[in-house]
Motif scaffolding. Structure first.
Motif, PDB file in Angstrom:
ATOM      1  N   ALA A   1      59.010  -2.792 -35.736  1.00  0.00           N
ATOM      2  CA  ALA A   1      57.872  -3.672 -36.037  1.00  0.00           C
ATOM      3  C   ALA A   1      58.200  -4.691 -37.126  1.00  0.00           C
ATOM      4  O   ALA A   1      57.682  -5.815 -37.102  1.00  0.00           O
ATOM      5  CB  ALA A   1      56.671  -2.832 -36.457  1.00  0.00           C
ATOM      6  N   TYR A   2      59.058  -4.328 -38.080  1.00  0.00           N
ATOM      7  CA  TYR A   2      59.343  -5.240 -39.188  1.00  0.00           C
ATOM      8  C   TYR A   2      59.956  -6.561 -38.722  1.00  0.00           C
ATOM      9  O   TYR A   2      59.439  -7.636 -39.089  1.00  0.00           O
ATOM     10  CB  TYR A   2      60.253  -4.560 -40.210  1.00  0.00           C
ATOM     11  CG  TYR A   2      60.721  -5.489 -41.290  1.00  0.00           C
ATOM     12  CD1 TYR A   2      59.864  -5.914 -42.294  1.00  0.00           C
ATOM     13  CD2 TYR A   2      62.029  -5.979 -41.294  1.00  0.00           C
ATOM     14  CE1 TYR A   2      60.295  -6.796 -43.278  1.00  0.00           C
ATOM     15  CE2 TYR A   2      62.471  -6.850 -42.270  1.00  0.00           C
ATOM     16  CZ  TYR A   2      61.601  -7.256 -43.266  1.00  0.00           C
ATOM     17  OH  TYR A   2      62.027  -8.127 -44.234  1.00  0.00           O
ATOM     18  N   PRO A   3      61.014  -6.560 -37.923  1.00  0.00           N
ATOM     19  CA  PRO A   3      61.544  -7.862 -37.481  1.00  0.00           C
ATOM     20  C   PRO A   3      60.567  -8.637 -36.601  1.00  0.00           C
ATOM     21  O   PRO A   3      60.560  -9.877 -36.631  1.00  0.00           O
ATOM     22  CB  PRO A   3      62.820  -7.487 -36.710  1.00  0.00           C
ATOM     23  CG  PRO A   3      62.671  -6.052 -36.367  1.00  0.00           C
ATOM     24  CD  PRO A   3      61.858  -5.451 -37.464  1.00  0.00           C
ATOM     25  N   LEU A   4      59.735  -7.936 -35.835  1.00  0.00           N
ATOM     26  CA  LEU A   4      58.756  -8.639 -35.007  1.00  0.00           C
ATOM     27  C   LEU A   4      57.667  -9.288 -35.849  1.00  0.00           C
ATOM     28  O   LEU A   4      57.012 -10.235 -35.396  1.00  0.00           O
ATOM     29  CB  LEU A   4      58.119  -7.661 -34.015  1.00  0.00           C
ATOM     30  CG  LEU A   4      59.040  -7.127 -32.904  1.00  0.00           C
ATOM     31  CD1 LEU A   4      58.320  -6.078 -32.085  1.00  0.00           C
ATOM     32  CD2 LEU A   4      59.537  -8.261 -32.018  1.00  0.00           C
ATOM     33  N   ALA A   5      57.475  -8.809 -37.067  1.00  0.00           N
ATOM     34  CA  ALA A   5      56.427  -9.348 -37.927  1.00  0.00           C
ATOM     35  C   ALA A   5      56.949 -10.326 -38.964  1.00  0.00           C
ATOM     36  O   ALA A   5      56.278 -11.320 -39.273  1.00  0.00           O
ATOM     37  CB  ALA A   5      55.700  -8.199 -38.632  1.00  0.00           C
ATOM     38  N   LYS A   6      58.159 -10.089 -39.503  1.00  0.00           N
ATOM     39  CA  LYS A   6      58.602 -10.829 -40.682  1.00  0.00           C
ATOM     40  C   LYS A   6      59.925 -11.567 -40.525  1.00  0.00           C
ATOM     41  O   LYS A   6      60.333 -12.276 -41.437  1.00  0.00           O
ATOM     42  CB  LYS A   6      58.717  -9.865 -41.880  1.00  0.00           C
ATOM     43  CG  LYS A   6      57.382  -9.339 -42.369  1.00  0.00           C
ATOM     44  CD  LYS A   6      56.471 -10.471 -42.823  1.00  0.00           C
ATOM     45  CE  LYS A   6      55.147  -9.973 -43.343  1.00  0.00           C
ATOM     46  NZ  LYS A   6      54.257 -11.089 -43.756  1.00  0.00           N
TER      47      LYS A   6
ATOM     48  N   ASN B   1      52.385   2.032 -31.101  1.00  0.00           N
ATOM     49  CA  ASN B   1      52.735   2.240 -32.503  1.00  0.00           C
ATOM     50  C   ASN B   1      53.471   1.036 -33.083  1.00  0.00           C
ATOM     51  O   ASN B   1      53.269   0.679 -34.248  1.00  0.00           O
ATOM     52  CB  ASN B   1      53.583   3.495 -32.649  1.00  0.00           C
ATOM     53  CG  ASN B   1      52.792   4.761 -32.409  1.00  0.00           C
ATOM     54  OD1 ASN B   1      51.571   4.780 -32.516  1.00  0.00           O
ATOM     55  ND2 ASN B   1      53.477   5.842 -32.065  1.00  0.00           N
ATOM     56  N   ILE B   2      54.329   0.402 -32.279  1.00  0.00           N
ATOM     57  CA  ILE B   2      55.005  -0.810 -32.737  1.00  0.00           C
ATOM     58  C   ILE B   2      53.988  -1.913 -33.001  1.00  0.00           C
ATOM     59  O   ILE B   2      54.050  -2.620 -34.014  1.00  0.00           O
ATOM     60  CB  ILE B   2      56.044  -1.263 -31.697  1.00  0.00           C
ATOM     61  CG1 ILE B   2      57.163  -0.224 -31.593  1.00  0.00           C
ATOM     62  CG2 ILE B   2      56.618  -2.624 -32.063  1.00  0.00           C
ATOM     63  CD1 ILE B   2      58.189  -0.544 -30.503  1.00  0.00           C
ATOM     64  N   PHE B   3      53.023  -2.053 -32.092  1.00  0.00           N
ATOM     65  CA  PHE B   3      51.971  -3.054 -32.283  1.00  0.00           C
ATOM     66  C   PHE B   3      51.167  -2.775 -33.552  1.00  0.00           C
ATOM     67  O   PHE B   3      50.891  -3.683 -34.344  1.00  0.00           O
ATOM     68  CB  PHE B   3      51.058  -3.060 -31.064  1.00  0.00           C
ATOM     69  CG  PHE B   3      49.768  -3.799 -31.276  1.00  0.00           C
ATOM     70  CD1 PHE B   3      49.740  -5.184 -31.297  1.00  0.00           C
ATOM     71  CD2 PHE B   3      48.582  -3.099 -31.472  1.00  0.00           C
ATOM     72  CE1 PHE B   3      48.546  -5.869 -31.497  1.00  0.00           C
ATOM     73  CE2 PHE B   3      47.389  -3.773 -31.682  1.00  0.00           C
ATOM     74  CZ  PHE B   3      47.380  -5.157 -31.696  1.00  0.00           C
ATOM     75  N   LEU B   4      50.806  -1.516 -33.764  1.00  0.00           N
ATOM     76  CA  LEU B   4      49.995  -1.157 -34.930  1.00  0.00           C
ATOM     77  C   LEU B   4      50.731  -1.478 -36.225  1.00  0.00           C
ATOM     78  O   LEU B   4      50.166  -2.075 -37.154  1.00  0.00           O
ATOM     79  CB  LEU B   4      49.646   0.329 -34.867  1.00  0.00           C
ATOM     80  CG  LEU B   4      48.588   0.841 -35.845  1.00  0.00           C
ATOM     81  CD1 LEU B   4      47.232   0.255 -35.507  1.00  0.00           C
ATOM     82  CD2 LEU B   4      48.523   2.367 -35.800  1.00  0.00           C
ATOM     83  N   LEU B   5      52.012  -1.121 -36.299  1.00  0.00           N
ATOM     84  CA  LEU B   5      52.773  -1.373 -37.527  1.00  0.00           C
ATOM     85  C   LEU B   5      53.126  -2.852 -37.681  1.00  0.00           C
ATOM     86  O   LEU B   5      53.230  -3.345 -38.806  1.00  0.00           O
ATOM     87  CB  LEU B   5      54.040  -0.518 -37.527  1.00  0.00           C
ATOM     88  CG  LEU B   5      53.804   0.988 -37.670  1.00  0.00           C
ATOM     89  CD1 LEU B   5      55.124   1.739 -37.731  1.00  0.00           C
ATOM     90  CD2 LEU B   5      52.980   1.297 -38.915  1.00  0.00           C
ATOM     91  N   ARG B   6      53.296  -3.549 -36.578  1.00  0.00           N
ATOM     92  CA  ARG B   6      53.529  -4.994 -36.689  1.00  0.00           C
ATOM     93  C   ARG B   6      52.334  -5.674 -37.352  1.00  0.00           C
ATOM     94  O   ARG B   6      52.499  -6.547 -38.219  1.00  0.00           O
ATOM     95  CB  ARG B   6      53.771  -5.606 -35.311  1.00  0.00           C
ATOM     96  CG  ARG B   6      53.892  -7.141 -35.325  1.00  0.00           C
ATOM     97  CD  ARG B   6      53.995  -7.676 -33.915  1.00  0.00           C
ATOM     98  NE  ARG B   6      54.069  -9.127 -33.899  1.00  0.00           N
ATOM     99  CZ  ARG B   6      53.021  -9.937 -33.821  1.00  0.00           C
ATOM    100  NH1 ARG B   6      51.795  -9.422 -33.764  1.00  0.00           N
ATOM    101  NH2 ARG B   6      53.175 -11.264 -33.804  1.00  0.00           N
TER     102      ARG B   6
ATOM    103  N   ALA C   1      58.507 -13.335 -27.196  1.00  0.00           N
ATOM    104  CA  ALA C   1      58.659 -12.844 -25.825  1.00  0.00           C
ATOM    105  C   ALA C   1      58.881 -11.330 -25.811  1.00  0.00           C
ATOM    106  O   ALA C   1      58.299 -10.617 -24.979  1.00  0.00           O
ATOM    107  CB  ALA C   1      59.834 -13.562 -25.145  1.00  0.00           C
ATOM    108  N   ILE C   2      59.698 -10.841 -26.731  1.00  0.00           N
ATOM    109  CA  ILE C   2      59.935  -9.394 -26.821  1.00  0.00           C
ATOM    110  C   ILE C   2      58.642  -8.667 -27.149  1.00  0.00           C
ATOM    111  O   ILE C   2      58.322  -7.625 -26.557  1.00  0.00           O
ATOM    112  CB  ILE C   2      61.017  -9.095 -27.879  1.00  0.00           C
ATOM    113  CG1 ILE C   2      62.366  -9.641 -27.421  1.00  0.00           C
ATOM    114  CG2 ILE C   2      61.107  -7.587 -28.145  1.00  0.00           C
ATOM    115  CD1 ILE C   2      63.453  -9.540 -28.473  1.00  0.00           C
TER     116      ILE C   2
END
Length: 297
Positions: free
Chosen positions: A115-120, A175-180, A128-129
């Protein structure tokens, strides 16, 4: 008394009357909501209370009667003793704890790393990912069971073992969505300051972001733990050795052992629910704070 003083007094009286009227409306509105929520709570809790009452009933207590008998006249723990003597409940409990703790811990770790790289972090194809991950949420989990079963038997060879329940559930897109969403709430200025000081991305993730999103990490851990504890279909496909079963799968045997004994069945189901109910009551505040933080992010 002057006209100005009389006018001020009248205005004060009118303001007090309006305030009292607002309070009465507020009390009436809140009271209505409390009544509605109490009814919903009773409807939700009633099946569990009925099951608990049934599990404590002795042979002299009727299961079905008019009017219904909610409180046992002769409460007993014999039904629990019967289940414990018939099935290896401690082994079921141990297996459920191992699987649930492992799946919960791995989900927190892997989801936080993803989630961290997808957010920051900015890189080609990031959005897209993320949207592809979200798209997997619409795919029913049952559709993945056939290829997962083939992989378990023919490729990874962990059929009929606890890793068969742990490895396919390393992480979930939810869970990835929630933490993102939680990571997006961390101020970028804080991360930029850490980069200026020479901190790498992993250190920023570990030392800055993780402490700030702990409520969301707790929510992910609790949600995953509860889901893994209650999972039945996939474990029933993977586990066939009696001592290697989890609680939901092992206690399904109650339907065969005690097909005509609803009291024993209720005792077994109660033994499955009570541990996770206690767990949720203890950690519910972290779950609520974590969801609130993710939604805000």
């Amino acid at each position: 008394m002057s006209h100005a003083a009389m006018g001020n007094l009248a205005e004060s009286i009118e303001a007090n009357q309006r305030a009292r009227a607002r309070r009465r409306r507020s009390v009436a509105s809140n009271g209505g909501w409390y009544v509605v929520l109490s009814i919903i709570a009773f409807i939700t809790v009633f099946p569990f209370l009925w099951m608990l009452s049934t599990s404590l009933k002795g042979p002299a207590d009727l299961l079905t009667s008019v009017p219904p008998q909610f409180i046992p006249h002769d409460p007993t723990l014999a039904n629990y003793e019967k289940v414990l003597n018939s099935l290896p409940i401690p082994a079921f409990f141990f297996n459920s704890v191992v699987v649930s703790v492992a799946v919960g811990g791995l989900n927190v770790l892997v989801a936080a790393l993803a989630a961290y790289p997808l957010a920051k972090m900015r890189f080609p194809g990031r959005d897209a990912i993320f949207y592809l991950l979200l798209a997997t949420l619409i795919v029913p989990a049952q559709l993945t069971y056939i290829p997962s079963f083939v992989l378990a038997v023919n490729v990874f060879h962990y059929y009929n073992s606890l890793p068969a329940l742990i490895l396919p559930n390393l992480v979930s897109a939810f869970n990835i969505f929630l933490l993102r969403q939680a990571f997006r709430g961390v101020p970028n200025d804080l991360l930029d300051a850490a980069r200026v000081d020479g901190a790498g991305e992993f250190r920023i993730w570990r030392s800055i972001c993780i402490p700030l999103v702990r409520p969301s990490l707790a929510a992910v851990a609790i949600f995953t733990f509860v889901t893994s504890w209650n999972d039945f279909l996939w474990p029933s496909l993977m586990l066939h050795t009696r001592d290697g079963m989890t609680l939901p799968v092992g206690l399904a045997a109650l339907q065969g052992f005690f097909s005509n004994d609803a009291r024993a069945v209720a005792a077994g189901v109660t033994m499955t629910i009570i541990p996770i109910l206690i767990f949720f009551v203890i950690f519910q505040r972290y779950f609520v704070r974590g969801l609130a933080g993710a939604v805000k992010g």
